[in-house]
Design a protein around this motif. Structure first.
Motif, PDB file in Angstrom:
ATOM      1  N   ALA A 196       0.722  -1.235   0.054  1.00 57.23           N
ATOM      2  CA  ALA A 196      -0.013  -0.116  -0.192  1.00 57.23           C
ATOM      3  C   ALA A 196       0.834   1.357  -0.175  1.00 57.23           C
ATOM      4  N   ARG A 197       1.996   1.199   0.430  1.00 53.96           N
ATOM      5  CA  ARG A 197       3.231   2.102   0.419  1.00 53.96           C
ATOM      6  C   ARG A 197       4.322   1.771   0.835  1.00 53.96           C
ATOM      7  N   GLY A 198       5.474   2.648   0.335  1.00 56.21           N
ATOM      8  CA  GLY A 198       6.801   2.349   0.776  1.00 56.21           C
ATOM      9  C   GLY A 198       6.919   2.338   2.437  1.00 56.21           C
ATOM     10  N   VAL A 199       7.902   1.518   2.819  1.00 54.50           N
ATOM     11  CA  VAL A 199       8.275   1.492   4.392  1.00 54.50           C
ATOM     12  C   VAL A 199       9.676   1.789   4.317  1.00 54.50           C
ATOM     13  N   LYS A 200      10.178   2.555   5.272  1.00 50.76           N
ATOM     14  CA  LYS A 200      11.558   2.645   5.357  1.00 50.76           C
ATOM     15  C   LYS A 200      11.959   3.214   6.656  1.00 50.76           C
ATOM     16  N   GLY A 201      13.089   3.025   7.351  1.00 50.69           N
ATOM     17  CA  GLY A 201      13.386   3.497   8.693  1.00 50.69           C
ATOM     18  C   GLY A 201      13.778   2.302   9.814  1.00 50.69           C
ATOM     19  N   ARG A 202      14.286   2.981  10.951  1.00 55.20           N
ATOM     20  CA  ARG A 202      14.459   2.038  11.849  1.00 55.20           C
ATOM     21  C   ARG A 202      13.171   2.010  12.966  1.00 55.20           C
ATOM     22  N   VAL A 203      12.474   1.125  13.043  1.00 60.23           N
ATOM     23  CA  VAL A 203      11.223   0.937  13.696  1.00 60.23           C
ATOM     24  C   VAL A 203      10.816   0.001  14.777  1.00 60.23           C
ATOM     25  N   PRO A 204      10.021   0.055  15.513  1.00 60.23           N
ATOM     26  CA  PRO A 204       9.708  -0.840  16.694  1.00 60.23           C
ATOM     27  C   PRO A 204       8.944  -1.819  16.097  1.00 60.23           C
ATOM     28  N   VAL A 205       8.806  -2.863  16.551  1.00 58.92           N
ATOM     29  CA  VAL A 205       7.847  -4.053  16.295  1.00 58.92           C
ATOM     30  C   VAL A 205       7.026  -4.590  17.553  1.00 58.92           C
ATOM     31  N   VAL A 206       5.673  -4.261  17.135  1.00 56.97           N
ATOM     32  CA  VAL A 206       4.717  -4.713  18.464  1.00 56.97           C
ATOM     33  C   VAL A 206       3.787  -6.019  17.981  1.00 56.97           C
ATOM     34  N   ALA A 223       4.674   1.832  14.101  1.00 56.75           N
ATOM     35  CA  ALA A 223       5.312   0.654  14.392  1.00 56.75           C
ATOM     36  C   ALA A 223       5.246  -0.567  13.389  1.00 56.75           C
ATOM     37  N   LEU A 224       5.710  -1.475  13.214  1.00 60.27           N
ATOM     38  CA  LEU A 224       5.351  -2.822  12.500  1.00 60.27           C
ATOM     39  C   LEU A 224       4.615  -3.617  13.451  1.00 60.27           C
ATOM     40  N   VAL A 225       3.571  -4.105  12.865  1.00 63.13           N
ATOM     41  CA  VAL A 225       2.589  -5.023  13.655  1.00 63.13           C
ATOM     42  C   VAL A 225       3.199  -6.479  13.566  1.00 63.13           C
ATOM     43  N   LEU A 226       3.436  -7.168  14.426  1.00 60.16           N
ATOM     44  CA  LEU A 226       3.848  -8.773  14.080  1.00 60.16           C
ATOM     45  C   LEU A 226       2.476  -9.381  14.454  1.00 60.16           C
ATOM     46  N   ALA A 227       2.291 -10.576  13.527  1.00 60.83           N
ATOM     47  CA  ALA A 227       0.868 -11.220  13.784  1.00 60.83           C
ATOM     48  C   ALA A 227       1.103 -12.430  13.106  1.00 60.83           C
ATOM     49  N   HIS A 228       0.539 -13.518  13.698  1.00 56.71           N
ATOM     50  CA  HIS A 228       0.367 -14.904  13.034  1.00 56.71           C
ATOM     51  C   HIS A 228      -0.641 -14.688  11.749  1.00 56.71           C
ATOM     52  N   GLY A 229      -0.420 -15.505  10.822  1.00 56.31           N
ATOM     53  CA  GLY A 229      -1.330 -15.384   9.669  1.00 56.31           C
ATOM     54  C   GLY A 229      -0.525 -15.607   8.377  1.00 56.31           C
ATOM     55  N   PRO A 230      -1.431 -15.217   7.236  1.00 58.47           N
ATOM     56  CA  PRO A 230      -2.623 -14.035   7.476  1.00 58.47           C
ATOM     57  C   PRO A 230      -3.869 -14.828   7.566  1.00 58.47           C
ATOM     58  N   ARG A 231      -3.812 -16.263   7.896  1.00 56.05           N
ATOM     59  CA  ARG A 231      -5.003 -16.885   8.306  1.00 56.05           C
ATOM     60  C   ARG A 231      -5.189 -17.633   9.672  1.00 56.05           C
ATOM     61  N   ALA A 232      -4.546 -16.669  10.611  1.00 56.95           N
ATOM     62  CA  ALA A 232      -4.642 -17.051  11.808  1.00 56.95           C
ATOM     63  C   ALA A 232      -6.082 -16.670  12.541  1.00 56.95           C
ATOM     64  N   MET A 233      -6.520 -17.484  13.447  1.00 57.41           N
ATOM     65  CA  MET A 233      -7.950 -17.235  14.004  1.00 57.41           C
ATOM     66  C   MET A 233      -7.844 -17.306  15.555  1.00 57.41           C
ATOM     67  N   ALA A 238      -4.316  -2.292  12.024  1.00 54.29           N
ATOM     68  CA  ALA A 238      -3.172  -1.629  11.569  1.00 54.29           C
ATOM     69  C   ALA A 238      -3.439  -0.364  11.024  1.00 54.29           C
ATOM     70  N   LYS A 239      -4.028  -0.497  10.066  1.00 60.61           N
ATOM     71  CA  LYS A 239      -4.408   0.790   9.376  1.00 60.61           C
ATOM     72  C   LYS A 239      -5.132   2.088  10.278  1.00 60.61           C
ATOM     73  N   ALA A 240      -6.108   1.550  11.092  1.00 54.74           N
ATOM     74  CA  ALA A 240      -6.623   2.679  11.744  1.00 54.74           C
ATOM     75  C   ALA A 240      -5.776   3.143  12.990  1.00 54.74           C
ATOM     76  N   ARG A 241      -4.958   2.103  13.309  1.00 53.74           N
ATOM     77  CA  ARG A 241      -4.263   2.641  14.653  1.00 53.74           C
ATOM     78  C   ARG A 241      -2.715   3.298  14.169  1.00 53.74           C
ATOM     79  N   GLY A 242      -2.810   3.555  12.986  1.00 57.00           N
ATOM     80  CA  GLY A 242      -1.243   4.308  12.622  1.00 57.00           C
ATOM     81  C   GLY A 242      -0.273   3.469  12.524  1.00 57.00           C
ATOM     82  N   ALA A 243      -0.311   2.222  12.513  1.00 56.79           N
ATOM     83  CA  ALA A 243       0.860   1.262  12.114  1.00 56.79           C
ATOM     84  C   ALA A 243       1.526   1.481  10.901  1.00 56.79           C
ATOM     85  N   LEU A 244       2.940   1.079  10.582  1.00 62.76           N
ATOM     86  CA  LEU A 244       3.341   1.303   9.331  1.00 62.76           C
ATOM     87  C   LEU A 244       3.386   0.098   8.448  1.00 62.76           C
ATOM     88  N   GLY A 245       2.938  -1.064   8.881  1.00 64.05           N
ATOM     89  CA  GLY A 245       2.760  -2.232   8.143  1.00 64.05           C
ATOM     90  C   GLY A 245       2.802  -3.504   8.964  1.00 64.05           C
TER      91      GLY A 245
END
Length: 549
Positions: free
Chosen positions: A125-135, A159-169, A192-199
């Protein structure tokens, strides 16, 4: 005794009104419907699905040829254009974003990981660059009504969101999904989009079933409407990556939970509480190209006969594009897209021509051959976002998609369980949404061809009711939708979807039935409307006030 002339005129007018209400068709309307012939449909089907047009992919020369063919026929029939600047073409802007995967890297703890070997794209959806936290957010689903909210105690902005998936339930309370819509829940992408995550970073299962080689070339280009138009079929709103196992292990090295343990717990749906990782990572995923395309729909208009009701509109559509693949199957590389949807496009053209030969109904009819249906409902979403008439004047929408299959003995689909039976058509929408409209269509059918209306998918939990339909964007905006089709078959979205396998007699019967149904909807003095609650599975999109675009 001979009645005075004025009494005769009034009686004739009243008889027409009664006919519109009780569902019986005036003789002249029946005659116009009967003018739709299998022979003419076959000729149009053969042309639209010919090898020369190569499936009519949106933006292709074949699509342009098909559009020119339909335009010429509409012009000859006297159907008014309703597109841009007095033409039949309604253009829209499509933005194309290219991810710079050639230089894309992740750097974790000083170790460099490269695109294609160590991670691939799930969405861009967009480019992502930088030194970023992961949640870390577990499965990433949010359903507060069921007590599911892994986001409540963490901040993921920038931040970057870390999640199981993309089919985790979630565990124990699976999320009900109808097509791309989750009932009473929000996906990791939306949150992630609504909360301002980078990806989003997805943890790969310990036994990945995805074809990693194929994923290396997938999702590196994003094509979406500009400006964006909300829908269940809009492109995913955030950039997301799928991480290889080795990348996961490096990411989780030195954290409270190591990579193998986190993957195993994800497999078992034993998700840890959400937490922020101690380390930051360097991501370099540039946007390297932006381009604009301008595909188009074909839009035409037939004005209603009633001085007041002509301001109300019934729309009818068939998508003109086909699903054009790249895989050669049994030596055939041409995706003709005959049933899906040259059949519906030919049927709609015949309906348009016969509407000009028969009596005009009270309401105005707007006819649409949309594009981009197979790519993300681009054309339909564009139409409802900037329609040629105010959206609140559209009282109903009729969708015609795939009308050439039958299980009649001796036909190509005689053994297909998903195809309609002899003299049968799938009717979708009116029973679930509008009993009054449903009754009207049934009366019209009972007094005309008496096709069997199969209502298998006329229920809210069918993905063919929503969102797996080109009518979805209308329903999302509160417009009554009615769909006609004859089902799927083994040739669906394959090169073998060719005209020779279709039943033109079935196409004739369906097109005539659609004509009669459309005319009755446009002529009834009772405004068609949604009478039952729109199901929760439908994404609701606010509409602009009348006159605001």
């Amino acid at each position: 005794m001979r009645a005075p002339a004025w009494i005769v005129i009034v009686c004739l007018a009243l008889s027409g009104a009664v006919a519109a209400q009780d569902g019986s068709l005036p003789a002249a309307v029946r005659a116009a419907a009967d003018g739709i012939t299998g022979a003419a449909l076959a000729r149009d089907l053969e042309f639209l699905s010919s090898d020369a047009l190569r499936g009519r992919d949106t933006g292709s020369p074949g699509f342009d040829v098909a559009a020119t063919y339909i335009e010429a026929r509409l012009r000859a029939a006297g159907v008014a254009p309703a597109g841009d600047e007095g033409t039949y073409r309604q253009h829209y802007e499509l933005q194309e974003l290219h991810a710079g995967t050639g230089s894309a890297t992740l750097t974790i703890g000083g170790r460099r990981f490269v695109f294609g070997d160590d991670f691939v794209l799930r969405s861009f959806a967009r480019g992502v660059k930088g030194r970023v936290p992961v949640v870390y957010v577990g499965h990433g689903w949010r359903a507060p009504g069921r007590g599911i909210d892994p986001w409540k105690d963490v901040d993921v902005r920038d931040a970057l969101v870390l999640a199981h998936g993309p089919r985790a339930m979630p565990t124990g309370t699976p999320i009900t999904q109808v097509g791309r819509v989750a009932v009473g829940a929000s996906s990791v992408f939306a949150e992630a989009k609504a909360r301002g995550a980078l990806g989003v970073l997805f943890l790969t299962p310990s036994d990945p079933k995805a074809d990693w080689a194929a994923m290396r070339t997938a999702n590196i280009v994003r094509r979406e409407l500009a400006p964006a138009v909300p829908s269940a079929y809009a492109a995913l709103p955030v950039t997301s990556l799928v991480l290889a196992r080795e990348t996961v292990e490096a990411l989780m090295n030195g954290e409270a939970i190591d990579g193998p343990t986190l993957l195993a717990r994800g497999e078992a749906r034993d998700y840890p509480r959400s937490f922020r990782l101690r380390k930051r990572i360097d991501i370099h995923l540039p946007l390297v190209g932006v381009a604009a395309e301008h595909p188009y729909n074909l839009v035409a208009r037939i004005e209603g006969s009633d001085p007041t009701l002509k301001d109300e509109v019934v729309t009818i559509a068939a998508h003109l594009d086909g699903a054009v693949g790249t895989r050669t199957v049994d030596g055939d590389a041409i995706y003709n897209a005959a049933d899906d949807n040259a059949s519906g496009s030919a049927g709609l053209l015949a309906i348009a021509e016969q509407l000009m030969k028969g009596p005009r109904p009270r309401r105005t009819i707007v006819l649409l051959w949309d594009s981009g249906e197979e790519r993300g409902l681009w054309g339909t979403r564009r139409f409802v976002h900037q329609p040629p008439v105010p959206l609140d004047r559209i009282v109903a929408h009729v969708n015609v998609d795939m009308i050439g299959a039958t299980r009649a003995p001796g036909r190509a689909d005689a053994g297909s369980a998903d195809a309609a039976g002899p003299n049968e058509v799938f009717l979708i929408g009116p029973a679930a949404l509008s009993p009054t409209t449903d009754a009207l269509l049934q009366r019209v059918n009972d007094g005309y061809l008496r096709m069997t209306f199969n209502r298998r998918d006329d229920r809210p939990d069918s993905e063919f009711f929503y969102p797996r339909t080109d009518a979805g964007p209308y329903l999302e905006r509160g417009i009554l939708t009615i769909g006609f089709n004859t089902g799927t078959h083994p040739r669906y979205h394959l090169p073998s979807d060719e005209a020779k396998y279709l039943d033109v007699a079935k196409m004739e019967a369906v097109a005539r039935t659609v004509y009669a149904s459309l005319w009755a909807l446009a002529d009834t003095t009772t405004r068609p409307r949604i009478e039952r609650a729109i199901p929760e599975s439908v994404l609701r999109v606010p509409t602009a006030p009348a006159g605001v675009r």
